[in-house]
Design an enzyme around this catalytic site. Structure first.
Site, mmCIF file in Angstrom:
data_model
loop_
_atom_site.group_PDB
_atom_site.id
_atom_site.type_symbol
_atom_site.label_atom_id
_atom_site.label_comp_id
_atom_site.label_asym_id
_atom_site.label_seq_id
_atom_site.Cartn_x
_atom_site.Cartn_y
_atom_site.Cartn_z
ATOM 1 N N GLU A 83 0.894 -1.286 -0.062
ATOM 2 C CA GLU A 83 0.063 -0.128 0.152
ATOM 3 C C GLU A 83 0.871 1.272 0.062
ATOM 4 O O GLU A 83 1.861 1.572 0.714
ATOM 5 C CB GLU A 83 -1.107 -0.078 1.026
ATOM 6 N N ASP A 276 3.996 -14.176 12.342
ATOM 7 C CA ASP A 276 2.641 -14.711 11.820
ATOM 8 C C ASP A 276 1.733 -13.559 11.970
ATOM 9 O O ASP A 276 1.248 -13.362 12.977
ATOM 10 C CB ASP A 276 2.286 -15.763 12.994
#
Length: 419
Positions: A83, A276
């Protein structure tokens, strides 16, 4: 000491940026070569050993956020994200926070929570028996990790809780495990599975699920910073930012977008360092709803001098040993750039990055609007999508901005006019 406050880093060439980062982190020639390769640091052969049914690899941009000072130490922050404007926003937030000595951050010890579902038992009797045998349960769990035991870490506590379900009350046994500098999922799951036969023997019941909880409420990270009112634009802007925060803290529709902005910063660092990210996102969103309503993860107030004060608190289950962080070449280099010595330090960095990102987003929203800077960066993507060559992109972007039409069709139209 290395200084992360680098003027106009975004204007430098790739080689200049790599030289700066290489000198800051003392990267080797081999490590710099890995960063310059176009395979994202991972070959098909390596990818094929990581997951199943591999057909290729997928790369994302790796950038560097500058100007971060956290607990008195300078950092260049590797961030992996697709982004536009996120890295620029984080760097801007860090630059403003730096004026008032940067970020102060803390993180809990790395306590993981393992859960074992126990069925078909007299719950009160089972709890009593488990409490009486807790030392044996802990000892068995710790026998499954010589590494943690040698470090005086590992399983520390066993507790029981009763939950109400559609099938009646259910017993859940929980183990609190100090996993050291690891994220800890594998060792937690291993310990849960190891003690399940013993729990069945003790209670006469049947164990079903035996797995860690990603709701890591014993691994809370906190960051705070003071943002100079004059650099922000005056006390009126400070007040507007606080009002914008109140909107996010009291309306779920705004809170979700507000917190997404925070996670833009945190997850970009998680991606760069092989964490994670799904576990981190899930825990953060659960924590945002811990009051019974989904609220802002950050808090914005002002001090007695009228300066803006931001703070952020959330669970962060991260590790610097084990997992992808020790396998993926780029993740290993990103860890070296950060030069972290513990999982707690990494959590502090990630919390500070999330707060910096949140500051920049909420300030932009409270003043000129989010689109001004975001769309300028987005215009580069549109120019590339239109088929522009590298030496044409800046010209197309400038013309789109001048004409106040930022779209793929406009980019194609301008590209044709350049040919």
């Amino acid at each position: 000491m290395s200084d992360s406050s680098i003027s106009k880093f975004f204007e430098k060439t790739r080689k200049e940026r790599l030289d700066i980062v290489g000198n800051f982190a003392d990267l080797t020639a081999e490590e710099l070569e890995i960063l310059q390769n176009n395979d994202g640091g991972i070959s098909f052969e390596k990818a094929d050993k990581m997951i199943e049914n591999v057909i290729g690899t997928f790369s994302l941009p790796l950038g560097i956020a500058t100007s971060f000072k956290i607990n008195g130490k300078d950092y260049l922050i590797p961030m992996v994200i697709e982004e536009p404007s996120v890295i620029a926003a984080a760097s801007k937030g860090a630059k403003i926070a730096r004026i008032k000595r940067g970020f102060k951050a803390t993180a809990d010890e790395s306590y993981s929570i393992g859960q074992i579902q126990v069925l078909d038992v007299n719950i009160d009797s089972a709890i009593k028996k488990i409490q009486e045998t807790s030392k044996e349960i802990i000892s068995l769990a710790n026998s499954k990790s010589n590494t943690l035991s040698k470090m005086n870490k590992g399983a520390k506590e066993v507790s029981c809780k009763i939950i109400d379900t559609d099938f009646g009350k259910m017993l859940i046994v929980e183990m609190l495990i100090d996993v050291g500098d690891a994220m800890g999922a594998n060792v937690t799951n291993t310990m849960c599975e190891a003690v399940s036969p013993l729990l069945e023997k003790i209670t006469g019941g049947r164990t079903l699920l035996r797995i860690l909880s990603n709701y890591s409420t014993r691994r809370i990270a906190k960051a705070m910073a003071v943002f100079d009112k004059n650099e922000i634009g005056g006390e009126d802007v400070v007040d507007d930012i606080i009002l914008a925060y109140q909107f996010a803290n009291n309306d779920v529709y705004r809170a979700v977008t507000h917190n997404k902005g925070i996670m833009n910063g945190i997850i970009a660092v998680a991606n760069a360092t092989g964490q994670d990210s799904r576990a981190i996102e899930a825990a953060a969103n659960a924590y945002a709803a811990r009051s019974g309503s989904y609220r802002s993860l950050s808090k914005w107030t002002k001090d007695s001098d009228g300066n803006l004060v931001g703070s952020l608190e959330l669970p962060l289950s991260v590790g610097i040993v084990g997992g992808i962080a020790n396998v993926h070449p780029i993740a290993k280099i990103c860890m070296k750039i950060l030069n972290v010595k513990s999982a707690q330090e990494l959590a502090c960095i990630m919390a500070a990055t999330g707060l910096a990102q949140n500051y920049s987003a909420i300030r932009a929203l409270s003043t000129e609007g989010i689109q001004k800077g975001h769309m300028r960066l987005h215009a580069r993507n549109l120019a590339a999508a239109a088929g522009a060559k590298p030496n044409q992109i800046d010209k197309i972007v400038q013309k789109m901005i001048e004409q106040k039409q930022i779209s793929l069709d406009k980019a194609k139209e301008i590209l044709l006019s350049l040919d």
